[in-house]
Design a protein around this motif. Sequence first.
Motif, short mmCIF file in Angstrom:
data_model
loop_
_atom_site.label_atom_id
_atom_site.label_comp_id
_atom_site.label_asym_id
_atom_site.label_seq_id
_atom_site.Cartn_x
_atom_site.Cartn_y
_atom_site.Cartn_z
N ILE A 117 44.04 54.41 45.02
CA ILE A 117 43.48 53.07 45.14
C ILE A 117 43.26 52.48 43.75
CG2 ILE A 117 41.43 51.74 45.83
CD1 ILE A 117 41.13 53.78 48.17
N PHE A 118 42.65 53.27 42.89
CA PHE A 118 42.32 52.76 41.56
C PHE A 118 43.59 52.46 40.76
CE2 PHE A 118 41.72 53.79 37.04
CZ PHE A 118 40.92 52.71 36.71
N ARG A 119 44.57 53.38 40.79
CA ARG A 119 45.79 53.15 40.01
C ARG A 119 46.56 51.94 40.51
NH1 ARG A 119 47.30 59.58 40.17
NH2 ARG A 119 45.91 60.23 38.46
N LEU A 120 46.60 51.78 41.82
CA LEU A 120 47.28 50.63 42.41
C LEU A 120 46.56 49.33 42.00
CD1 LEU A 120 49.47 49.58 44.36
CD2 LEU A 120 47.83 49.90 46.22
N ALA A 121 45.22 49.35 42.10
CA ALA A 121 44.45 48.16 41.73
C ALA A 121 44.61 47.85 40.24
CB ALA A 121 42.98 48.37 42.07
N LEU A 122 44.63 48.88 39.41
CA LEU A 122 44.76 48.66 37.97
C LEU A 122 46.11 48.02 37.64
CD1 LEU A 122 43.44 49.03 35.21
CD2 LEU A 122 44.48 51.32 35.09
N LEU A 123 47.17 48.48 38.28
CA LEU A 123 48.48 47.86 38.06
C LEU A 123 48.47 46.39 38.46
CD1 LEU A 123 50.92 50.68 39.28
CD2 LEU A 123 50.61 49.86 36.93
N ILE A 124 47.85 46.09 39.61
CA ILE A 124 47.77 44.69 40.07
C ILE A 124 46.98 43.85 39.08
CG2 ILE A 124 46.89 43.18 41.89
CD1 ILE A 124 47.42 45.46 43.88
N PHE A 125 45.84 44.39 38.63
CA PHE A 125 44.99 43.66 37.69
C PHE A 125 45.72 43.40 36.37
CE2 PHE A 125 41.23 44.91 40.23
CZ PHE A 125 40.56 43.70 40.23
N ILE A 126 46.40 44.42 35.86
CA ILE A 126 47.10 44.24 34.58
C ILE A 126 48.19 43.18 34.71
CG2 ILE A 126 48.67 45.36 32.95
CD1 ILE A 126 47.05 47.94 33.33
N GLY A 127 48.92 43.20 35.82
CA GLY A 127 49.95 42.19 36.05
C GLY A 127 49.36 40.79 36.10
N ILE A 128 48.28 40.64 36.85
CA ILE A 128 47.62 39.33 36.95
C ILE A 128 47.09 38.90 35.59
CG2 ILE A 128 45.61 38.15 37.92
CD1 ILE A 128 45.99 39.81 40.45
N GLY A 129 46.51 39.87 34.84
CA GLY A 129 45.97 39.55 33.53
C GLY A 129 47.02 39.04 32.57
N PHE A 130 48.19 39.69 32.55
CA PHE A 130 49.27 39.24 31.67
C PHE A 130 49.75 37.84 32.05
CE2 PHE A 130 50.10 43.68 30.18
CZ PHE A 130 50.12 43.39 28.83
N VAL A 131 49.87 37.58 33.34
CA VAL A 131 50.32 36.25 33.79
C VAL A 131 49.30 35.19 33.37
CG1 VAL A 131 50.76 34.81 35.82
CG2 VAL A 131 51.68 37.14 35.70
N GLY A 132 48.00 35.47 33.60
CA GLY A 132 46.97 34.50 33.25
C GLY A 132 46.91 34.23 31.75
N THR A 133 47.00 35.29 30.96
CA THR A 133 46.98 35.14 29.50
C THR A 133 48.19 34.35 29.02
OG1 THR A 133 45.72 37.17 29.13
CG2 THR A 133 47.09 36.39 27.32
N GLY A 134 49.35 34.68 29.54
CA GLY A 134 50.56 33.97 29.15
C GLY A 134 50.51 32.49 29.52
N PHE A 135 49.98 32.21 30.70
CA PHE A 135 49.88 30.81 31.15
C PHE A 135 49.01 29.99 30.20
CE2 PHE A 135 47.57 27.52 33.48
CZ PHE A 135 48.61 26.79 34.02
N LEU A 136 47.84 30.53 29.85
CA LEU A 136 46.93 29.78 28.97
C LEU A 136 47.51 29.62 27.57
CD1 LEU A 136 43.35 31.05 29.92
CD2 LEU A 136 44.52 28.96 30.61
N LEU A 137 48.20 30.65 27.07
CA LEU A 137 48.80 30.54 25.75
C LEU A 137 49.89 29.47 25.70
CD1 LEU A 137 49.14 34.25 24.51
CD2 LEU A 137 47.83 32.41 23.42
N SER A 169 42.47 32.95 25.78
CA SER A 169 43.49 33.40 26.72
C SER A 169 43.59 34.93 26.84
CB SER A 169 44.85 32.79 26.38
OG SER A 169 45.24 33.15 25.07
N PRO A 170 43.52 35.72 25.74
CA PRO A 170 43.61 37.18 25.91
C PRO A 170 42.47 37.77 26.72
CG PRO A 170 44.00 36.57 23.61
CD PRO A 170 43.49 35.36 24.30
N ALA A 171 41.33 37.05 26.81
CA ALA A 171 40.19 37.56 27.57
C ALA A 171 40.52 37.71 29.04
CB ALA A 171 38.99 36.64 27.39
N VAL A 172 41.47 36.93 29.56
CA VAL A 172 41.87 37.07 30.96
C VAL A 172 42.39 38.48 31.23
CG1 VAL A 172 43.40 36.20 32.78
CG2 VAL A 172 42.40 34.61 31.14
#
Length: 569
Positions: free
Chosen positions: A87-107, A130-133
Amino acid sequence: MSASQKQSFLHGALILSVGTALVKLIGALFKIPLQNLIGPVGMANFNVAYLIYTTLFVISTAGLPVAVSKMVSAAGAQRREFEIRNIFRLALLIFIGIGFVGTGFLLVFAQTVAGWMGNPDAAYAVMCISPAVLFVAVMSAFRGYHQGRGNMYPTAISQIIESLGKLLVGYALAYLVYQPHPGVIKAAVEASNQLGDKTKTLSAEVTASLEQVVRNASEPLAHAAAAAIAGVTIGALLGAVYMILSYRKRAQSLEPGYSRATRGSRELTRELLKIAIPVTISASVLNLTNLIDSGLVLNRLQDALGYTLQEAQKAYGSYTFAQTLFNMPPAFLLTIAVSIIPAISAAMTRRDHTAVKNTIHSALRINALLAMPAAAGLTALSFPLLDLLSGARQPEAVALAAPLLSTLGLAVFFVCLVTLTNAILQAMGIVWMPIITMGVGGVVKIVCNYILVGNPDIGIHGAPVGTLLCYAVIGILNMALIVRATGSVKTIGIFFRPFLASALMGLTAYGLQNFFTGMLGIASRLTVIVTVGLSVVFYFILVIFLRILTKEDLLMLPKGDKLARLFRV
């Protein structure tokens, strides 16, 4: 809920409450000096960027930590350690993916998004935050894991580390970046005032020269706001590092008697999304509304009233200055609501409808007991409180923000009511209706602000009115849903006595402040502290005299039996 479970729950609630108190204190120590340093215009840049960031983050990750926590807790009860790790590894992968998309969008779209918000000067701050996302997304995965394990310490400590990073690094960077010459500031103020007069006697060349002076002064403010908000990013990075180290220390060994049983990734993903989507939508509605509302206010001030960008930033910065105090009571009362709501869930599981009603009554009464005096105090003492917090260094900003805080003070009770009633409805299994009520309130806020802020006789003073009406509508609708679901809620009996005590306290506070400053001529900021202290004592006496608290209310609090005997309830 067993006695041991209840004790563990109260312990966790206390940890989060203390953490929230420290975070809010550190936040005040950061924002108030920052307001004094960069003023309303700089704060407008800071707050626009921060609002964009929080909205994008809430939309991306609000529901997933809740889902992770619930699923980890359920798997932990069955000692399915391998499933917990999946559960944790799956959630971490999802979070990291979302985080990169959000950071890239704001930049990439920082300039575009800041322009949409009617404040292009905020683009630098948007890029810096933006990196804080990404960093906060990573933290959220770890927080969900630790909370599911019943360990609240990492969440509280990481929040404190975040805030300390923001305070120490953010303010230091802003101070180093923003060191303009006093003559530049004076010239910019004079130029802005001349432009604000809208006289037609100025030639095009003179007008262009004045506008250039204002732009030259606003550029350092934009850089200072970006430097300050970089502290938020660095604080998030430090918090994420702490959470990673905390997880590595905890995950080194498996629990005794663990099971290797686990579900597949597809099934776990479906369950994560099933829990996360309603929570995310619920949390996103008002954040999106606030983002739209912020851009609407800045654009209406410029388009409808003819404000320059600097004038609009100044007015909006004063509004956000008032919001600093306005946001404090709901943050503290959120932890109290969280500590009460599990009792409702337990009673619903047992199908004990009497216990459900009694718990709802107690929760609403305690909420009113704390929220109403906070609302009355902020309304009655808006000017002296803001003057106290600013250190008398921003008299113009205080004069602009004080009437805005008076209106926002009235909204404090409804914000706290909305927080509590949303939690009650979700605990009762009514998950989707709060989304609808918040959507209705959001529409009310946007429509009101469009009309009121665009009125030359009202202007920025329409923004807090829209906030008040927004939360009042949501609170009333939520209360109607609770009454319908439970059969009856004694609303008059719950709210009348706290309202009476709070109104009397507010009048007393207003009278004491006027007595000290008017009749005695004492203008010291010490009088504000004395007034607040005497008003709190008076309110406490009224609570005892009017018998607002019941024995059932006190028993829901730590050491409640001793409190009941002490106050002879």
